[in-house]
Design a protein around this motif. Structure first.
Motif, PDB file in Angstrom:
ATOM      1  N   ARG A   1      -6.330  13.692   3.206  1.00  0.00           N
ATOM      2  CA  ARG A   1      -6.681  12.746   4.279  1.00  0.00           C
ATOM      3  C   ARG A   1      -7.020  11.380   3.715  1.00  0.00           C
ATOM      4  O   ARG A   1      -6.601  10.359   4.257  1.00  0.00           O
ATOM      5  CB  ARG A   1      -7.855  13.293   5.096  1.00  0.00           C
ATOM      6  N   LEU A   2      -7.786  11.342   2.631  1.00  0.00           N
ATOM      7  CA  LEU A   2      -8.169  10.060   2.051  1.00  0.00           C
ATOM      8  C   LEU A   2      -6.964   9.306   1.503  1.00  0.00           C
ATOM      9  O   LEU A   2      -6.891   8.073   1.611  1.00  0.00           O
ATOM     10  CB  LEU A   2      -9.194  10.281   0.937  1.00  0.00           C
TER      11      LEU A   2
ATOM     12  N   ALA B   1      -4.068   9.158   2.618  1.00  0.00           N
ATOM     13  CA  ALA B   1      -3.351   8.487   3.707  1.00  0.00           C
ATOM     14  C   ALA B   1      -3.935   7.110   3.983  1.00  0.00           C
ATOM     15  O   ALA B   1      -3.271   6.241   4.567  1.00  0.00           O
ATOM     16  CB  ALA B   1      -3.393   9.350   4.963  1.00  0.00           C
ATOM     17  N   ASN B   2      -5.198   6.902   3.563  1.00  0.00           N
ATOM     18  CA  ASN B   2      -5.868   5.610   3.724  1.00  0.00           C
ATOM     19  C   ASN B   2      -6.069   4.902   2.386  1.00  0.00           C
ATOM     20  O   ASN B   2      -6.937   4.027   2.261  1.00  0.00           O
ATOM     21  CB  ASN B   2      -7.220   5.808   4.415  1.00  0.00           C
ATOM     22  N   ASP B   3      -5.267   5.327   1.396  1.00  0.00           N
ATOM     23  CA  ASP B   3      -5.320   4.726   0.053  1.00  0.00           C
ATOM     24  C   ASP B   3      -6.700   4.811  -0.583  1.00  0.00           C
ATOM     25  O   ASP B   3      -7.164   3.876  -1.248  1.00  0.00           O
ATOM     26  CB  ASP B   3      -4.854   3.253   0.100  1.00  0.00           C
TER      27      ASP B   3
ATOM     28  N   ASP C   1      -8.041  13.407  13.131  1.00  0.00           N
ATOM     29  CA  ASP C   1      -7.734  11.997  12.880  1.00  0.00           C
ATOM     30  C   ASP C   1      -8.272  11.094  13.991  1.00  0.00           C
ATOM     31  O   ASP C   1      -8.331   9.869  13.820  1.00  0.00           O
ATOM     32  CB  ASP C   1      -6.220  11.792  12.748  1.00  0.00           C
TER      33      ASP C   1
ATOM     34  N   LYS D   1     -12.821   8.379  13.268  1.00  0.00           N
ATOM     35  CA  LYS D   1     -12.697   7.387  12.200  1.00  0.00           C
ATOM     36  C   LYS D   1     -13.792   7.602  11.168  1.00  0.00           C
ATOM     37  O   LYS D   1     -14.959   7.826  11.523  1.00  0.00           O
ATOM     38  CB  LYS D   1     -12.784   5.975  12.762  1.00  0.00           C
TER      39      LYS D   1
ATOM     40  N   GLY E   1     -15.751   4.056   4.655  1.00  0.00           N
ATOM     41  CA  GLY E   1     -15.081   3.920   3.366  1.00  0.00           C
ATOM     42  C   GLY E   1     -15.812   4.584   2.230  1.00  0.00           C
ATOM     43  O   GLY E   1     -15.307   4.657   1.108  1.00  0.00           O
TER      44      GLY E   1
END
Length: 304
Positions: free
Chosen positions: A49-50, A52-54, A84, A87, A90
């Motif tokens: 999952r992470l 996918a958000n770089d 998903d 949200k 970071g």
């Protein structure tokens, strides 16, 4: 063959046919029921999952070097593999009020009025909770916030206040019991927040617990500042947590208990229960409750 023998054979035959129908129905139902998803390790799901958000796991939550990050992932990590529609921040440990406010400002939020209180949550979590409340009322139950509006969204300041409300009384308790010296109490007061939390984790490893009953970890009743699921607007504390029917209603709408020994706390995961093992979670039964927690790979605990 006399009449009684004939009757016995008829009864036996009819029972056999009935049993065959029952067994056939059972086999058909079992075949039609969805099989549980296979269990996976939590880290594998989270890393996917992470990515996918770089984001890398160690950047998001440095579990190999930071004892606080490790404990956060163990105790509160379930939220990080939610749907998903939820949200995520970071980092698994927010560094202060400004970071939390920035994250919360950019969320798609919704406010529900429940029992006279304004409960703010991420939109998907709020929608599922609203459905749950309606279903509970239709079935003759209620779902209400524990301790008012703080049952939903919290600020960084809220988490700091709750943390201190456990820490200061516990320090005095253990000084009176002779497990901590007055010098140790005064010394921890001079440390920065991160070092304070690390010291409490160290003491708890020695049986000096900071939970409200002094018999369990502080992490079972309140999260270290900057780590609460309430900061993500995806957690809700339920007054009626003891009611199995209420729990069932919440579960079928994607809300689950995820913090062991904190039964009022529900997290919005947004999946049917049968899919949770495929999200890297495992069910732990304790005290009549079922908690869905990270299925972590064995790893050494970091020391600082």
């Amino acid at each position: 063959m006399n009449l009684s023998q004939i009757l016995r054979r008829c009864v036996s035959f009819r029972f056999g046919i009935l049993l065959l129908f029952v067994l056939s129905g059972f086999i058909y139902t079992a075949a039609q029921s969805p099989a549980p998803s296979p269990a996976l390790y939590f880290e594998d799901v989270l890393e996917k999952r992470l990515s996918a958000n770089d984001l890398a796991l160690e950047k998001f939550c440095p579990v190999s070097t930071d004892i606080i990050a490790t404990r956060v992932l163990q105790s509160y990590g379930s939220i990080f593999v939610a749907s998903d529609a939820v949200k995520l921040p970071g980092s698994c440990v927010a560094k202060g009020e400004s970071e939390v406010r920035k994250f919360q400002k950019n969320l798609d939020k919704k406010v529900l009025e429940i029992n006279g209180f304004q409960i703010e949550l991420q939109a998907a979590a709020a929608a599922a909770l609203e459905i749950s409340v309606g279903e509970a009322v239709a079935e003759g139950y209620s779902i209400t916030p524990l301790d008012g509006e703080i049952a939903g969204a919290r600020s960084y300041g809220d988490t700091l206040m709750l943390w201190n409300s456990r820490v200061f009384p516990a320090l005095e308790f253990w000084v009176r019991r002779g497990r901590l010296s007055p010098d140790a109490r005064d010394e921890i007061g001079r440390l920065d927040l991160k070092k304070k939390i690390e010291k409490i984790i160290e003491w708890e490893a020695e049986g000096i617990y900071f939970g409200s009953d002094r018999a369990r970890s502080i992490l079972t009743s309140t999260a270290p500042p900057g780590t609460s699921q309430h900061l993500y607007l995806a957690a809700f504390d339920v007054t009626e947590f003891w009611n199995a029917q209420v729990r069932s209603i919440l579960n079928r709408n994607g809300w689950f208990q995820t913090v062991i020994d904190d039964p009022p706390h529900f997290t919005y995961l947004g999946f049917p229960e049968t899919e949770l093992p495929s999200r890297g979670l495992v069910a732990v039964a304790k005290g009549g409750h079922r908690y869905w927690v990270p299925n972590l790979q064995p790893r050494p605990v970091p020391t600082n």
